[in-house]
Design an enzyme around this catalytic site. Structure first.
Site, short mmCIF file in Angstrom:
data_model
loop_
_atom_site.label_atom_id
_atom_site.label_comp_id
_atom_site.label_asym_id
_atom_site.label_seq_id
_atom_site.Cartn_x
_atom_site.Cartn_y
_atom_site.Cartn_z
N LYS A 1 0.87 -1.18 0.00
CA LYS A 1 0.00 0.00 0.00
C LYS A 1 0.91 1.23 0.00
CE LYS A 1 -4.57 0.63 0.59
NZ LYS A 1 -5.70 -0.19 0.16
N GLY B 1 -25.46 2.67 2.95
CA GLY B 1 -24.55 3.32 2.00
C GLY B 1 -24.82 2.84 0.58
N VAL B 2 -25.31 3.77 -0.26
CA VAL B 2 -25.59 3.38 -1.64
C VAL B 2 -24.75 4.24 -2.59
CG1 VAL B 2 -27.81 2.25 -1.36
CG2 VAL B 2 -27.74 4.75 -1.47
N GLY B 3 -23.46 4.22 -2.36
CA GLY B 3 -22.52 4.91 -3.25
C GLY B 3 -22.19 4.00 -4.42
N HIS B 4 -20.93 3.99 -4.82
CA HIS B 4 -20.53 3.23 -6.01
C HIS B 4 -20.88 1.75 -5.92
CE1 HIS B 4 -18.05 6.84 -6.62
NE2 HIS B 4 -18.26 6.57 -7.90
N VAL B 5 -20.54 1.12 -4.81
CA VAL B 5 -20.79 -0.33 -4.68
C VAL B 5 -22.24 -0.59 -4.29
CG1 VAL B 5 -20.12 -2.48 -3.54
CG2 VAL B 5 -18.39 -0.74 -4.01
N TYR C 1 -24.98 0.99 -4.71
CA TYR C 1 -25.95 1.20 -5.79
C TYR C 1 -26.07 -0.07 -6.65
CZ TYR C 1 -28.01 2.88 -10.13
OH TYR C 1 -28.81 3.02 -11.24
P1 NAD Z 1 -18.67 5.48 -1.94
O1 NAD Z 1 -17.99 6.61 -1.25
O2 NAD Z 1 -19.00 5.61 -3.38
O3 NAD Z 1 -20.04 5.12 -1.19
C1 NAD Z 1 -20.17 5.14 0.19
C2 NAD Z 1 -21.56 5.71 0.47
O4 NAD Z 1 -21.78 5.63 1.86
C3 NAD Z 1 -21.71 7.18 0.05
O5 NAD Z 1 -22.85 7.33 -0.75
C4 NAD Z 1 -21.84 7.90 1.39
O6 NAD Z 1 -22.65 9.05 1.29
C5 NAD Z 1 -22.44 6.84 2.25
N1 NAD Z 1 -22.26 7.01 3.68
C6 NAD Z 1 -21.21 7.53 4.36
N2 NAD Z 1 -21.44 7.51 5.67
C7 NAD Z 1 -22.65 6.95 5.83
C8 NAD Z 1 -23.43 6.63 6.96
N3 NAD Z 1 -23.04 6.90 8.20
N4 NAD Z 1 -24.63 6.05 6.77
C9 NAD Z 1 -25.08 5.77 5.52
N5 NAD Z 1 -24.38 6.06 4.42
C10 NAD Z 1 -23.19 6.64 4.57
O7 NAD Z 1 -17.76 4.21 -1.67
P2 NAD Z 1 -17.82 2.81 -2.41
O8 NAD Z 1 -16.79 2.80 -3.47
O9 NAD Z 1 -19.22 2.49 -2.74
O10 NAD Z 1 -17.31 1.86 -1.26
C11 NAD Z 1 -18.14 1.53 -0.16
C12 NAD Z 1 -17.33 0.76 0.87
O11 NAD Z 1 -16.81 -0.42 0.27
C13 NAD Z 1 -16.12 1.51 1.42
O12 NAD Z 1 -15.92 1.13 2.75
C14 NAD Z 1 -14.97 0.99 0.55
O13 NAD Z 1 -13.74 1.09 1.23
C15 NAD Z 1 -15.39 -0.44 0.36
N6 NAD Z 1 -14.84 -1.07 -0.86
C16 NAD Z 1 -15.11 -0.52 -2.07
C17 NAD Z 1 -14.61 -1.12 -3.21
C18 NAD Z 1 -14.89 -0.56 -4.58
O14 NAD Z 1 -14.68 -1.27 -5.58
N7 NAD Z 1 -15.38 0.66 -4.69
C19 NAD Z 1 -13.84 -2.30 -3.11
C20 NAD Z 1 -13.61 -2.86 -1.84
C21 NAD Z 1 -14.12 -2.22 -0.72
#
Ligand code: NAD
Length: 374
Positions: free
Chosen positions: A85, A185-189, A191
């Site tokens: 990392k 949490g409905v961000g990238h993953v 959703y």
């Molecule tokens: P992201 O930032 O796109 O989505 C996270 C979502 O969580 C956001 O919409 C944010 O507004 C919401 N959020 C933050 N605090 C919150 C709370 N207290 N209650 C409800 N919602 C809340 O991130 P992501 O890429 O979707 O990743 C989500 C998680 O998965 C992270 O912990 C990330 O480290 C992990 N992860 C992601 C990937 C990937 O491919 N993107 C891979 C492995 C692990």
């Protein structure tokens, strides 16, 4: 980090790290640390995080912890990669520049492929492309450059496959139809995960602090939402943490009304040992985070052989079998699932190490106790 306050070599040996590189470049203002934890299985792959760390010690502690986690994630996922990392000390909103990332790219190039970087929190695909001008040891670049692009859909598919494994294990069902899932949490993953769950016939309830993400998910997938803090109280079969880490803790566990915890977030348990014990008492099955969310790593690692999305998705679906095996070991050994995952990762590293020793006469570079570390 003076001699009297912080013993760097002691820290490295405690956690079993091979190499740590401190990178400083005055012209760009770069202050970064690259940590290579272990390269027995292959080159150390892990993202580059940019964060305004309060101290150098905090940055070092973070990069040591994160790189060690990558060793386990790659090993349990069956990848021929080690753990590494990098962290850049700085505010990603104010201190980013092409020069900064090109400077770090040169340091990475200097490691000759022992460390491969990728996107992480605080960095973007654009930043990876700046680094790529100085080094080929970077993945997670855009599709237009032959990269793998956004890993989130692949991560979501892996999480969905993991949920299927957990449901079969704990609820004895081969279909998810009719199950209730609370997604935090409905961000990238999140959703994309909601999309898979809805198509599988689940009743999904979501929460997010970001109103735009929430609205988009509810509209596109026709699901209901609850207030951010109420998500822990939702009666459901599966609770899927897909926001920040540490959302499963002694304050939230008593509120959970689910049978399974399975989601994408990293470091879901605030305190692994005590939280896992509390979950066991409540009869909740926990799908270890770094196993179920390995789709992102699987996706970027595919760039190393020439990216093929079909193969990456197929590999992410393999998380189903990996997780089933974790559950089998946990049950057989009567240990928490997170410990079973660690043991499986460790066993794979040791087995490969033994093969090398047998066929090349190489001495092992790492002992089990060193790798497990603190
Ligand atoms: P992201 O930032 O796109 O989505 C996270 C979502 O969580 C956001 O919409 C944010 O507004 C919401 N959020 C933050 N605090 C919150 C709370 N207290 N209650 C409800 N919602 C809340 O991130 P992501 O890429 O979707 O990743 C989500 C998680 O998965 C992270 O912990 C990330 O480290 C992990 N992860 C992601 C990937 C990937 O491919 N993107 C891979 C492995 C692990």
């Amino acid at each position: 980090m003076s001699d009297t306050t912080y013993a760097v070599f002691e820290e490295l040996s405690k956690r079993g790290h091979e190499q740590v590189v401190f990178c400083s470049d005055e012209a760009s203002g770069l202050k970064a640390i690259i940590a290579i934890h272990d390269t027995i299985l292959g080159p150390a792959l892990g993202g580059c995080r940019m964060f305004p760390y309060a101290s150098e010690k905090e940055a070092l502690t973070d990069v040591l912890r994160l790189s060690r986690g990558m060793t386990y994630k790659a090993a349990v996922s069956g990848l021929d990669l080690g753990g590494g990392k990098s962290v850049i000390i700085g505010d990603p909103k104010k201190q980013k520049s092409e020069l900064l990332f090109r400077a770090l790219g040169r340091f990475i190039e200097g490691l000759g492929g022992r460390y491969i970087t990728a996107e992480d929190s605080g960095t973007t695909m654009q930043d990876m492309e700046f680094m790529r001008k100085e080094t080929s040891h970077v993945v997670g670049i855009s599709r237009s450059f032959g990269g793998s692009g956004d890993p989130s859909p692949v991560t979501a598919l892996g999480v969905f496959s993991g949920i299927q494994a957990a449901v079969e294990e704990h609820l004895g069902k081969s279909s998810l139809a009719g199950l209730r899932v609370a997604v935090q949490g409905v961000g990238h993953v999140g959703y994309h995960l909601v999309g898979h769950l809805v198509r599988a016939g689940c009743k999904v309830i979501v929460a997010d602090v970001d109103q735009d993400s929430l609205k988009k998910t509810c509209t596109d997938h026709k699901v209901e939402s609850v207030a951010v803090d109420k998500i822990y109280d939702v009666e459901c079969d599966i609770f899927a943490p897909c926001a920040m880490g540490a959302s499963i803790n002694e304050g939230t566990i008593p509120r959970l009304k689910c049978s399974i915890i399975a989601g994408a977030a990293n470091n879901q348990l605030l305190n692994e040992k005590t939280d896992a014990a509390m979950l066991a008492t409540k009869g909740i099955l926990y799908a270890p985070d770094y196993v179920i969310n390995a789709g992102g790593l699987i996706n970027v690692s595919n760039e190393l052989q020439g990216y093929n999305q079909e193969y990456a998705l197929q590999q992410a679906e393999g998380i189903y079998d990996i997780l089933k095996n974790v559950f089998v070991v946990a049950k057989r050994e009567n240990i928490p699932t997170f410990r079973a995952a660690d043991d499986l990762a460790m066993q794979r590293i040791e087995a490969i190490q033994r093969v090398r020793r047998t066929y090349t006469g190489m001495k092992p570079t790492l002992e089990r106790t060193r790798l497990r570390g603190a």
